[in-house]
Design an enzyme around this catalytic site. Structure first.
Site, PDB file in Angstrom:
ATOM      1  N   ALA A  43       0.621  -1.123   0.333  1.00  0.00           N
ATOM      2  CA  ALA A  43      -0.130   0.240  -0.173  1.00  0.00           C
ATOM      3  C   ALA A  43       1.255   1.826   0.134  1.00  0.00           C
ATOM      4  CB  ALA A  43      -0.658   0.047   1.214  1.00  0.00           C
ATOM      5  N   GLU A  44       1.921   1.237  -0.049  1.00  0.00           N
ATOM      6  CA  GLU A  44       3.088   2.356  -0.211  1.00  0.00           C
ATOM      7  C   GLU A  44       2.839   2.991   1.627  1.00  0.00           C
ATOM      8  OE1 GLU A  44       2.671   0.414  -3.794  1.00  0.00           O
ATOM      9  OE2 GLU A  44       0.712   2.265  -3.575  1.00  0.00           O
ATOM     10  N   GLU A  91      -0.614 -10.131  -1.796  1.00  0.00           N
ATOM     11  CA  GLU A  91       0.411 -10.173  -2.441  1.00  0.00           C
ATOM     12  C   GLU A  91       1.529 -11.308  -2.843  1.00  0.00           C
ATOM     13  OE1 GLU A  91       0.922  -6.407  -4.123  1.00  0.00           O
ATOM     14  OE2 GLU A  91      -0.194  -6.315  -6.088  1.00  0.00           O
ATOM     15  N   GLU A  93      -7.289  -6.641  -7.193  1.00  0.00           N
ATOM     16  CA  GLU A  93      -6.345  -5.225  -7.675  1.00  0.00           C
ATOM     17  C   GLU A  93      -6.246  -5.514  -8.481  1.00  0.00           C
ATOM     18  OE1 GLU A  93      -3.037  -3.817  -5.538  1.00  0.00           O
ATOM     19  OE2 GLU A  93      -3.932  -4.789  -3.574  1.00  0.00           O
ATOM     20  N   TYR A 136      -3.628   8.842  -6.218  1.00  0.00           N
ATOM     21  CA  TYR A 136      -3.076   7.884  -7.094  1.00  0.00           C
ATOM     22  C   TYR A 136      -4.100   8.316  -8.338  1.00  0.00           C
ATOM     23  CZ  TYR A 136      -1.939   3.229  -7.012  1.00  0.00           C
ATOM     24  OH  TYR A 136      -1.455   1.659  -7.605  1.00  0.00           O
TER      25      TYR A 136
END
Length: 1015
Positions: A136-137, A196, A308, A373
């Site tokens: 998620a950065e 992920e 995603e 984003y």
């Protein structure tokens, strides 16, 4: 001859496709459940809830990036208004666990139960994604930073130390979610395990050689979820097509979830597209990816599920101001999301739908404060073309029930009369409804191509449009052409105009079609003989042509809304794209599976949040940003309209709709940012400064669990001492003389540091967008050395912990080595090191804002950024009466600026405000600044590296009906000092049911005397 040849090809292909369709319809795909409940089931086609198939169109938002719970309603109502059937969210372990003894799901914005309750109220399913790792950065990918010392092992495995660490958080998250599951009548649809984590296999997944450590880890997480009440299906998300992990169709090697999914970012997840070449290959705009073959190979009995899919991209340090919306804008949404439908995807969630803000120290080093984003809902909560473009498709997928069960019949240019255009044919094996998804044959080409389409229908093979006109693909565009589309009890035989939605009132359908402005369209409805134009706003060239079993209507639509009435009772609303952007279909039910009888149709406003009918009154809630004509299509029983609780004067049109006028909202003018005061925020540079107080800890560790040991001792890694965020201060003592010091410091991309000896500035590392570690040799002048004790101060700013395997990369001083005055004598050593960081360290001194909010600057430790602090003894800055202020000083130091500004925003409005920070043209750029608003750090401004200048601050952080404490910590990294311009602006004003005045009570605690001990 060419035309005849194409027809022959079409006839042959139709015969083959019909046979293929028959064979596909006879395939018996297994219907799966998780063995705990049959409420949620799934098969080759789609998810089912209580036996009803559903197209999952979802989008991601992060509650921890907008820490005002009242605004979660705003975001989720905007999600619902698009026609989405679900939303997704990561929870953040770090946000809820300030230390290894605490899990907080109750304080302030850490209470997430309102999200679950809103999902039920608004009628959306939830995809809950608890991690424990989320990426998620976020700093360390969402891991709490106390986990990053090495004490808990290498992480993301079955190490008992790591297991013991995540268990309390994960159990709490599961227990909370367990109260709100679809299996108990609530709205959590699925529960994702890890993120992920494509680690199921060692080597090539085709060899199916299991990674036993990864399998054991997944099984521990799955067991914990089940033990703590999760009864909905468990899911996973592969990071790419190569890992093929956790799906039972691929293998039963262990650790599998119920439904495995695939993430994809075809246009790169960052504005720096070079970072994606290892996954996507060379970046080519609008180049698409084949997902159909992947899903057929890897999970043929499961729905094609994308947890995603690219909703935008984050902006890295040194990225363009405002990000790169042009890379993933409205055209991207139009083409790529339809591409997924052509690939038979029936469940996808956009990452992100609303990004929010990396306030405090939330971010990983890859990005700065903004997490906009380039998402459909902007960081400042506004909606625009990309949101509207996404809505055009989402409303269609909510309406097109037959789309939830299709087989791919074929694809290619043989479907069209133009070899530059291809189509994918999907067909429902039960109803024979068809969906032809059309694209440029080369999607990277954005020209204007005209064509007709060969389709199979219940009346035979047709080439459409049959009469005048063509279908156009203009730019990077896709269109979905439907055949035998269910329209209540009627059938839309075909339409070259795209279906937006439809509703049924009194057993009569109202069909809404749209085309790009100025284009033509054609549709045919079975069982109809004639029609008439009831309103021709922008519509021209309308022709009705009766065929044996159906009526063909051909039209051209310029700007506006037109209404046609057919003799079988069907009403057709024709829109151009601009009108479609302002068209809404609010549901009258809280069931995410909205039936055609459970909606009304509204045209005109900026946003329609909800609708409800009581007797003869339709109550609408929404936003208007200008004077607007409201037009409503609703049941005949509706005679009155209320807008945000107030009745509006209505009139009925000849064709049965109701119209009203909404007034423009008032103009909001912000007061000037004046009356600034400032004070020195770096007394620690002075030799006389006393560092014996509670703010400071002796840095004396001689060993570390971190897998990357330092080059010199003691260990000077900040996380070792409980200081995890942003700026940390190190004071190193040594006796006698030295000629200088060699420093090697690590802090993540765009980090920086500065050094002073005995109060005298030495030098700085200003930082670059890509440098995460920097060393310098600093020379000491004999004039600033003391013959006895000397104090070296290092102010070190880090930009967060790295993600994935980099979470353990240390933050702090890798090497600190004094240099000898001459080669004949040894260099002196440091006698002591002390460190200061966030006031109270991990003790969570401010539980409302949380441990991510502050770092170690003197101003923050003392609470100067908090409301209620008395700055009356500070130096007044030159003030002006303009809306902005220029603040400046000389010398390498840190200075804190502060002012208090009242706001009085009227009730009944949604107002969005941003601060704008800039550097005057003649001022130096070698500085770092942090913006504080009512105690919250809401902006990191670094003009030497980054380009972000606009910093949205939401209501609730700002007090719209009271005083607002605005602070700026400015760290000049050169002797030139710093100069910064401070402005603020109104982003938008909306008359709204979301009355933001008064938001955030309890979220802005003030200063207390406890802060004084952290001097």
């Amino acid at each position: 001859m060419a035309h005849i040849y194409r027809l022959l090809l079409l006839l042959l292909s139709n015969l083959w496709f019909s046979a293929a369709a028959q064979n596909q319809s006879e395939t018996e795909w297994p219907l799966h459940d998780n063995g705990l409940s049959k409420v949620v089931q799934w098969d080759h086609y789609s998810f089912q809830v209580n036996g009803q198939r559903i197209f999952i169109f979802s989008g991601e938002f992060h509650y921890w990036r907008i820490p005002v719970p009242e605004l979660w309603r705003d975001i989720l109502e905007k999600v619902k208004a698009t026609g989405f059937t679900a939303f997704a969210f990561y929870s953040s372990w770090a946000y809820h666990a300030p230390n290894n003894r605490t899990v907080d799901f109750s304080t302030g914005a850490r209470d997430i139960t309102p999200i679950f309750e809103l999902a039920k109220e608004l009628g959306m399913y939830m995809i809950v994604r608890p991690g424990p790792y989320v990426n998620a950065e976020a700093s360390a990918g969402g891991f709490p930073l106390w986990l990053t010392t090495g004490e808990y092992g290498s992480l993301r495995n079955d190490d008992p130390r790591y297991t013991a660490a995540w268990t309390p958080y994960f159990a709490n998250m599961s227990q909370i979610t367990s109260k709100y599951q679809v299996t108990d009548g609530h709205n959590t649809l699925v529960y994702q395990i890890e993120n992920e984590y494509g680690q199921q296999w060692i080597g090539d997944p085709k060899d199916r050689n299991p990674n036993k450590t990864a399998v054991a880890y997944m099984e521990l997480l799955e067991a914990s979820a089940l033990e703590n009440g999760i009864t909905v299906p468990l899911t996973s998300n592969d990071p790419n097509m190569n890992s093929k992990s956790w799906g039972s169709d691929w293998s039963n090697a262990g650790g599998n979830v119920d439904v495995a999914g695939l993430d994809s970012y075809p246009s790169c997840w960052t504005c720096d597209v070079s970072q994606c070449t290892s996954t996507n290959g060379e970046y080519v705009p609008y180049k698409v990816i084949d997902y159909y073959d992947y899903f057929q190979e890897v999970q043929p009995t499961l729905p094609s599920f994308m947890p995603e899919f690219q909703g935008g991209s984050y902006n890295p340090w040194a990225g363009p101001e405002g990000g790169c919306p042009q890379d993933t804008g409205a055209e991207f949404a139009n083409l790529f999301y339809r591409w997924n439908i052509g690939q038979r995807v029936t469940a996808m969630s956009l990452y992100m739908l609303y990004g929010g803000t990396n306030w405090g120290a939330i971010a990983a080093p890859v990005t700065a404060t903004s997490y906009d984003y380039s998402a459909p809902i902007s960081e400042d909560r506004s909606i625009g073309a990309k949101y509207s473009e996404t809505k055009l498709l989402a409303l269609f997928t909510r309406t097109a029930k037959d789309l939830t069960m299709t087989e791919a019949i074929g694809n290619g240019t043989q479907y069209t009369t133009n070899t530059a255009v291809r189509a994918f044919e999907l067909r429902n094996p039960q109803t024979n409804a068809g969906f032809y998804v059309t694209f440029h044959n080369d999607t990277t080409v954005g020209g204007n191509q005209a064509f007709k389409l060969h389709v199979n229908t219940s009346v035979g093979a047709l080439t459409v449009p049959k009469n005048e006109g063509v279908i156009q693909l203009n730019g990077h565009q896709s269109k979905i052409i439907v055949t035998d589309f269910t329209l209540g009890k009627r059938t839309l035989l075909y339409s070259t105009a795209e279906v937006l939605t439809y509703a049924v009132f009194e057993n009569r359908p109202t069909l809404v079609l749209w085309v790009p402005t100025g284009e033509s369209g054609e549709f045919a409805i079975k069982g109809t003989k004639s029609g008439k134009v009831e309103n021709g706003d922008g519509c021209s060239g309308i022709n009705f042509k009766r065929e044996k079993d159906y009526l063909v209507v051909n039209f051209s639509q310029a700007k506006g809304l037109s209404v046609l009435r057919l003799d079988n009772g069907v009403r057709v609303v024709l829109l151009d794209k601009a009108a479609a952007y302002r068209f809404w279909a609010p549901a009258l039910t809280d069931d995410p599976i909205v039936q055609e009888t459970e909606t009304v149709l509204v045209h005109g406003p900026y946003l329609v949040r909800s609708a409800s009918v009581s007797k003869s009154t339709l109550a609408l809630r929404g936003d208007s940003v200008e004077k607007t004509t409201l037009e409503i299509f609703a049941p005949h029983s509706v005679r009155k309209i209320t807008w945000n609780g107030k009745e509006v004067k209505t009139s009925q049109t000849p064709y049965g709709s109701l119209k009203a006028t909404l007034a423009a909202p008032p103009t909001i003018k912000l007061p000037a940012l004046t009356s600034w005061r400032s004070n020195d925020s770096l007394p620690e540079r002075l030799p006389s400064y006393d560092d014996s107080g509670p703010a400071w800890i002796e840095a004396n560790h001689m060993t570390t669990s971190n897998p990357s040991p330092p080059a010199t001792l003691p260990v000077l890694y900040a996380d070792e001492y409980g200081f995890h965020n942003g700026v940390r201060l190190w004071r190193g003592y040594f006796n006698g003389s030295a000629s200088g010091v060699f420093l090697n410091i690590q802090g993540g991309s765009a980090f920086g540091w500065s050094a002073w000896l005995n109060g005298h500035f030495l030098d700085s590392h200003l930082g670059t967008a890509t440098t995460s570690q920097a060393n310098k040799t600093l020379t000491f002048s004999s004039s600033i050395l003391n013959p006895t004790e000397n104090v070296l101060l290092i102010v070190h700013d880090d930009t967060g912990h790295d993600q994935t395997t980099g979470a353990l990369n240390p933050r702090g001083i890798i090497e600190a080595r004094l240099l000898s005055n001459d080669t004949s004598s040894p260099a002196p050593g440091f006698t002591q090191w002390r460190i200061a960081g966030t006031a109270g360290g991990e003790s969570n001194l401010d539980p409302i804002r949380g441990v991510f909010n502050e770092d170690g600057l003197f101003a923050e430790r003392m609470g100067w950024h908090l409301p209620g602090f008395d700055d009356s003894a500070w130096t007044p800055e030159n003030s002006t009466t303009s809306a902005s202020s220029a603040l400046s000083f000389t010398g390498a130091t840190v200075r804190f600026f502060r002012t208090v500004v009242p706001l009085d925003i009227p009730a009944g409005l949604d107002v969005s405000i941003s601060f704008v920070l800039s550097t005057p043209s003649a001022a130096p750029k070698g500085y770092r600044a942090q913006l504080f608003v009512n105690g919250y750090q809401y902006g990191r401004y670094n003009p030497h590296i980054g380009n972000q200048v606009v910093f949205p601050v939401p209501p609730g952080i700002l007090d719209y009906q009271g005083d607002n404490t605005i602070g700026l910590a400015v760290w000049a990294q050169t002797e030139e000092g710093a100069g910064i311009q401070v402005d603020w602006k109104v982003n938008y004003v909306a008359d709204s049911s979301l009355s933001v005045a008064g938001f955030g009570k309890g979220l802005r605690p003030g200063w207390t005397e406890e802060r004084l001990k952290f001097a």
